[in-house]
Design an enzyme around this catalytic site. Structure first.
Site, short mmCIF file in Angstrom:
data_model
loop_
_atom_site.label_atom_id
_atom_site.label_comp_id
_atom_site.label_asym_id
_atom_site.label_seq_id
_atom_site.Cartn_x
_atom_site.Cartn_y
_atom_site.Cartn_z
N ASP A 19 0.83 -1.21 0.00
CA ASP A 19 0.00 0.00 0.00
C ASP A 19 0.86 1.26 0.00
OD1 ASP A 19 -1.99 -1.83 0.13
OD2 ASP A 19 -2.88 -1.13 2.01
N ASP A 62 11.41 3.44 13.34
CA ASP A 62 10.74 2.18 13.63
C ASP A 62 9.50 2.50 14.46
OD1 ASP A 62 11.95 -1.05 13.92
OD2 ASP A 62 10.11 -0.44 14.93
N SER A 88 1.99 -7.51 9.04
CA SER A 88 0.65 -7.61 8.43
C SER A 88 0.29 -9.03 8.02
CB SER A 88 0.58 -6.68 7.21
OG SER A 88 1.23 -7.27 6.11
N THR A 131 -8.53 -3.18 9.70
CA THR A 131 -8.64 -4.34 8.80
C THR A 131 -9.90 -5.17 9.05
OG1 THR A 131 -7.66 -6.51 8.30
CG2 THR A 131 -7.13 -5.58 10.43
N LYS A 163 -4.53 -5.32 15.76
CA LYS A 163 -5.18 -4.28 14.94
C LYS A 163 -6.39 -3.68 15.66
CE LYS A 163 -3.06 -3.62 10.98
NZ LYS A 163 -2.65 -2.31 10.50
#
Ligand code: NAP
Ligand code: G4F
Length: 339
Positions: A19, A62, A88, A131, A163
């Protein structure tokens, strides 16, 4: 006299990911100055990104290191932050749950708090990459119609749980500090920049190699799960639209269709003239997960109505585009190696 509008500035975490690549191109085409937050002292993906996206200004850092996020904000002074960085991969998250919590979960807190303590709460708009994995695929919410922004969450992996922490933290910063933080609850999106560790690209990469005689079969896990698969290029436009809206909010981006991995295999092998994929696929338990998300189907009607977002690429076009991309890439590499 011509009035110049100041150039907008975006800071994108996860710049080396699928993305990040699509979004930075989209923003650059819109006239943004794009900064990319890149991990590691000697990230092997840096050179590739510098070649393909020379307009991105890199800042090292980071997500587990708040100081580096603060420094990136000071350098870029962004109007918009897109927090795409994460561990991910759902399967990997079962193997490294603690690291996943640190990066994919607490990393979100680090971004939000860094924006707040550097005095940017009013200036900087934030996109959080939430998500469909937060729903978990148990179809008890809206049977047959797809998950929407009001559906219940039931994450089924360390990734989904992390998430969900990030999602609620983002909402909390919106409610507590009035920050413009929007969460995109995105269903699976794929394309030519997708990592080969994800099932769609693993398949299209293998199809191309099988076509050129470089491998005989591909090893996969469960083939029955269904996903709502769209094209990443369509989805990054939706991220941007969320930050142009008058109010911060949560939006589902999805296609409203769901297909099994077997459906994907059938279309991918048909692209090279093979009507039966079965001789080319072997199942390997190593690619199965301790808990599976059976089916994901999204209802994007709020994003369509409020943002005017619509996906353009349909499922057969997505599969064809990915296979053709890999055929061209593997073909060039094969010709080169044969001299
Ligand atoms: P991706 O290709 O796996 O990219 C992940 C990015 O995160 C990489 O650039 C990676 O950098 C970076 N990253 C990992 N750990 C980091 C750390 N500790 N600090 C800073 N950066 C770190 O993922 P994607 O498909 O582009 O997805 C973008 C975001 O959307 C992710 O947050 C993902 O969870 C979410 N999402 C994706 C989908 C989808 O279908 N693609 C759907 C819903 C939500 P390195 O190069 O250093 O590894
Ligand atoms: O391609 P996948 O690894 O994607 P998954 O697990 O749906 O997650 C992706 O989409 C999420 C949105 O819903 C994102 F949040 C997440 O970051 C990521 O981008 O697996 C898809 C399905 C799963 O059911 C998996 O068990 O494919 C199945 N599968 C079967 N064999 C496989 C394989 N997955 C992978 N990665 N590799 C296999 O060999």
């Amino acid at each position: 006299m011509q009035v110049m509008t100041p150039q907008k500035v975006a800071l994108v975490t996860g710049i080396t990911g699928q993305d990040g690549k699509h979004l930075s191109t989209f923003l650059h085409d819109k006239g943004y100055l794009v900064y990319g937050f890149i991990r590691g002292q000697n990230n092997p993906r840096r050179a590739e990104l510098e070649a393909s996206h020379p307009f991105v200004k890199m800042i090292e850092g980071d997500l587990t290191d708040p100081t580096s996020i603060v420094q990136a904000l000071e350098v870029a002074n962004p109007d918009e932050v897109y927090n795409l960085g994460a561990i991910s991969h759902v399967g990997y998250s079962f193997k490294n749950p603690s690291l996943t919590a640190e990066v994919t979960g607490k990393g979100v807190l680090n971004v939000l708090e860094s924006v707040r303590i550097t005095g940017r709460a009013e200036k900087t708009r934030i996109y959080q990459a939430s998500t469909s994995e937060m729903f978990g695929g148990l179809d008890y919410n809206r049977p047959g119609t797809g998950y929407n922004e009001d559906s219940l969450f039931h994450p089924r992996s360390p990734y989904g749980v992390a998430k969900l922490y990030g999602h609620w933290t983002a909402k909390n910063y919106r409610e507590s500090y009035g920050m413009f933080v929007s969460c995109g609850i995105l269903f699976n999106h794929e394309g030519e920049h997708r990592g080969v560790e994800f099932v769609t690209r693993k398949i299209t990469h293998a199809v191309a190699r099988i076509k050129y005689g470089l491998q005989e079969y591909v090893e996969l896990g469960d083939l029955w799960p269904k996903r709502d698969w769209g094209y990443a290029g369509d989805f990054v436009k939706g991220m941007w639209l969320m930050l142009q809206h008058t109010e911060p909010d949560d939006f589902v981006l999805a296609t409203g269709e769901t297909h099994s991995i077997e459906d994907f295999l059938a279309l991918a092998f048909a692209e090279i003239g093979e009507s039966d994929w079965r001789p080319y696929v072997r199942q390997n338990p190593a690619f199965m997960r301790p808990a599976e998300v059976d089916i994901l189907l999204g209802d994007p009607s709020k994003a369509e109505r409020v943002l005017g977002w619509h996906r353009e690429v349909d499922f057969p076009t997505l599969v064809s585009r990915m296979v053709q991309h890999d055929l061209a890439r593997v073909g060039v590499a094969t010709e080169a190696s044969r001299g």
